[in-house]
Design a protein around this motif. Structure first.
Motif, PDB file in Angstrom:
ATOM      1  N   LEU A  27       8.386  48.923  43.370  1.00  0.00           N
ATOM      2  CA  LEU A  27       9.583  47.799  42.885  1.00  0.00           C
ATOM      3  C   LEU A  27       9.573  47.206  41.658  1.00  0.00           C
ATOM      4  O   LEU A  27      10.864  47.508  41.191  1.00  0.00           O
ATOM      5  CB  LEU A  27       9.604  46.837  44.199  1.00  0.00           C
ATOM      6  CG  LEU A  27      10.457  45.859  43.828  1.00  0.00           C
ATOM      7  CD1 LEU A  27      11.676  46.625  44.216  1.00  0.00           C
ATOM      8  CD2 LEU A  27      10.513  44.913  44.502  1.00  0.00           C
ATOM      9  N   THR A  28       8.282  47.051  40.838  1.00  0.00           N
ATOM     10  CA  THR A  28       8.743  46.475  39.457  1.00  0.00           C
ATOM     11  C   THR A  28       9.264  48.505  38.975  1.00  0.00           C
ATOM     12  O   THR A  28       9.972  47.456  38.209  1.00  0.00           O
ATOM     13  CB  THR A  28       7.060  46.144  39.022  1.00  0.00           C
ATOM     14  OG1 THR A  28       6.923  45.529  40.217  1.00  0.00           O
ATOM     15  CG2 THR A  28       7.019  45.676  37.994  1.00  0.00           C
ATOM     16  N   GLU A  81      17.101  48.864  46.105  1.00  0.00           N
ATOM     17  CA  GLU A  81      15.907  48.590  46.232  1.00  0.00           C
ATOM     18  C   GLU A  81      15.058  47.876  47.001  1.00  0.00           C
ATOM     19  O   GLU A  81      13.793  49.112  47.090  1.00  0.00           O
ATOM     20  CB  GLU A  81      15.612  48.336  44.334  1.00  0.00           C
ATOM     21  CG  GLU A  81      16.829  48.396  43.300  1.00  0.00           C
ATOM     22  CD  GLU A  81      18.354  48.413  42.706  1.00  0.00           C
ATOM     23  OE1 GLU A  81      19.001  49.180  42.909  1.00  0.00           O
ATOM     24  OE2 GLU A  81      18.289  47.443  43.943  1.00  0.00           O
ATOM     25  N   VAL A  82      15.090  47.583  47.270  1.00  0.00           N
ATOM     26  CA  VAL A  82      13.658  46.244  48.152  1.00  0.00           C
ATOM     27  C   VAL A  82      13.647  47.442  49.689  1.00  0.00           C
ATOM     28  O   VAL A  82      13.115  47.968  50.041  1.00  0.00           O
ATOM     29  CB  VAL A  82      14.753  44.955  48.261  1.00  0.00           C
ATOM     30  CG1 VAL A  82      13.076  44.117  48.674  1.00  0.00           C
ATOM     31  CG2 VAL A  82      13.916  44.062  46.985  1.00  0.00           C
ATOM     32  N   GLN A 141      19.271  43.155  38.241  1.00  0.00           N
ATOM     33  CA  GLN A 141      18.614  42.941  39.160  1.00  0.00           C
ATOM     34  C   GLN A 141      18.714  44.297  40.146  1.00  0.00           C
ATOM     35  O   GLN A 141      19.635  44.470  40.154  1.00  0.00           O
ATOM     36  CB  GLN A 141      19.455  42.006  39.374  1.00  0.00           C
ATOM     37  CG  GLN A 141      19.160  40.472  38.310  1.00  0.00           C
ATOM     38  CD  GLN A 141      19.746  39.413  38.906  1.00  0.00           C
ATOM     39  OE1 GLN A 141      19.562  39.294  39.877  1.00  0.00           O
ATOM     40  NE2 GLN A 141      19.956  38.033  37.752  1.00  0.00           N
ATOM     41  N   ALA A 142      17.126  43.941  40.444  1.00  0.00           N
ATOM     42  CA  ALA A 142      17.284  44.523  42.132  1.00  0.00           C
ATOM     43  C   ALA A 142      17.820  43.925  43.022  1.00  0.00           C
ATOM     44  O   ALA A 142      17.381  42.367  43.513  1.00  0.00           O
ATOM     45  CB  ALA A 142      15.546  45.102  41.929  1.00  0.00           C
ATOM     46  N   ARG A 143      18.205  44.773  43.541  1.00  0.00           N
ATOM     47  CA  ARG A 143      19.189  43.779  44.485  1.00  0.00           C
ATOM     48  C   ARG A 143      18.040  44.870  45.907  1.00  0.00           C
ATOM     49  O   ARG A 143      17.315  45.282  46.222  1.00  0.00           O
ATOM     50  CB  ARG A 143      20.866  45.198  44.873  1.00  0.00           C
ATOM     51  CG  ARG A 143      21.333  44.188  44.364  1.00  0.00           C
ATOM     52  CD  ARG A 143      22.341  43.417  44.015  1.00  0.00           C
ATOM     53  NE  ARG A 143      23.251  43.066  42.569  1.00  0.00           N
ATOM     54  CZ  ARG A 143      22.747  42.319  41.803  1.00  0.00           C
ATOM     55  NH1 ARG A 143      21.961  41.342  41.899  1.00  0.00           N
ATOM     56  NH2 ARG A 143      23.763  42.168  40.792  1.00  0.00           N
ATOM     57  N   GLU A 155      15.676  51.006  36.056  1.00  0.00           N
ATOM     58  CA  GLU A 155      17.320  50.338  36.236  1.00  0.00           C
ATOM     59  C   GLU A 155      17.441  49.805  35.179  1.00  0.00           C
ATOM     60  O   GLU A 155      18.405  49.601  34.563  1.00  0.00           O
ATOM     61  CB  GLU A 155      17.118  49.677  37.536  1.00  0.00           C
ATOM     62  CG  GLU A 155      17.227  50.882  38.379  1.00  0.00           C
ATOM     63  CD  GLU A 155      18.007  50.141  40.320  1.00  0.00           C
ATOM     64  OE1 GLU A 155      17.778  49.008  40.225  1.00  0.00           O
ATOM     65  OE2 GLU A 155      17.615  50.889  40.797  1.00  0.00           O
ATOM     66  N   THR A 208      14.425  50.311  50.200  1.00  0.00           N
ATOM     67  CA  THR A 208      14.213  51.851  49.746  1.00  0.00           C
ATOM     68  C   THR A 208      12.622  51.833  49.636  1.00  0.00           C
ATOM     69  O   THR A 208      11.833  52.830  50.315  1.00  0.00           O
ATOM     70  CB  THR A 208      14.607  53.017  48.767  1.00  0.00           C
ATOM     71  OG1 THR A 208      15.911  52.518  49.069  1.00  0.00           O
ATOM     72  CG2 THR A 208      14.102  54.328  48.401  1.00  0.00           C
ATOM     73  N   CYS A 209      12.161  51.184  48.639  1.00  0.00           N
ATOM     74  CA  CYS A 209      10.426  50.599  48.281  1.00  0.00           C
ATOM     75  C   CYS A 209      10.009  50.314  49.415  1.00  0.00           C
ATOM     76  O   CYS A 209       8.777  51.171  49.893  1.00  0.00           O
ATOM     77  CB  CYS A 209      10.622  49.494  47.710  1.00  0.00           C
ATOM     78  SG  CYS A 209      11.038  50.006  45.783  1.00  0.00           S
ATOM     79  N   ILE A 251      10.993  50.616  39.900  1.00  0.00           N
ATOM     80  CA  ILE A 251      12.291  51.022  39.955  1.00  0.00           C
ATOM     81  C   ILE A 251      12.948  50.073  39.173  1.00  0.00           C
ATOM     82  O   ILE A 251      14.001  50.203  38.644  1.00  0.00           O
ATOM     83  CB  ILE A 251      12.247  50.997  41.406  1.00  0.00           C
ATOM     84  CG1 ILE A 251      11.720  52.250  41.955  1.00  0.00           C
ATOM     85  CG2 ILE A 251      13.968  51.381  41.976  1.00  0.00           C
ATOM     86  CD1 ILE A 251      11.902  52.540  43.029  1.00  0.00           C
ATOM     87  N   SER A 252      12.369  48.398  39.001  1.00  0.00           N
ATOM     88  CA  SER A 252      14.056  47.459  38.466  1.00  0.00           C
ATOM     89  C   SER A 252      13.442  47.763  36.831  1.00  0.00           C
ATOM     90  O   SER A 252      14.500  47.357  36.575  1.00  0.00           O
ATOM     91  CB  SER A 252      12.763  45.931  38.882  1.00  0.00           C
ATOM     92  OG  SER A 252      13.936  45.347  38.527  1.00  0.00           O
TER      93      SER A 252
END
Length: 132
Positions: free
Chosen positions: A52-53, A74-75, A68-70, A59, A77-78, A55-56
């Protein structure tokens, strides 16, 4: 001291690959006892946080600093990828990965809000009543 976003992306991506490889390389060892199955779920939650870190940060590099990760995509999927990685070890590892990941996400959200909180504008003007 905080690292740059690009360096954080590289470190978290390499760390997530390392944790995934550890989970796959030692899958028979993790499945050998109940405690180690729980440890595999805990390692899976670390895989979730590192992924997650990464990917964030990616992005943030591509779309700009304020991105920001949503929750979706993102969350979710991870979390799905981390639970799938743990499913190759044991089904109990999936459950513990999910629970540990939810707890880690809760605390990560608290830390993120404290670190990235925007200053609140306070109105300091004194309001006086108008006389008729």
């Amino acid at each position: 001291m905080a690292t740059q976003t690009s360096m954080s992306f590289i470190v978290s991506l390499l760390s997530s690959i390392l944790v995934f490889a550890l989970l796959q390389f030692c899958k028979r060892y993790f499945a050998s006892s109940q405690f180690l199955t729980l440890a595999a779920g805990f390692a899976g939650s670390w895989f979730f946080i590192l992924l997650l870190t990464a990917i964030s940060n990616f992005e943030s590099i591509v779309f700009g600093k304020g991105f920001q990760a949503r929750w979706f995509p993102e969350v979710i999927t991870c979390l799905f990828v981390a639970c799938f990685a743990c499913s190759t070890i044991h089904r109990v590892a999936v459950t513990t990965c999910f629970l540990f990941s939810c707890i880690a996400l809760y605390y990560l959200n608290i830390i993120s809000q404290k670190f990235h909180a925007a200053p609140v504008a306070v109105d300091v003007s004194l309001s006086k009543k108008k006389k008729k």
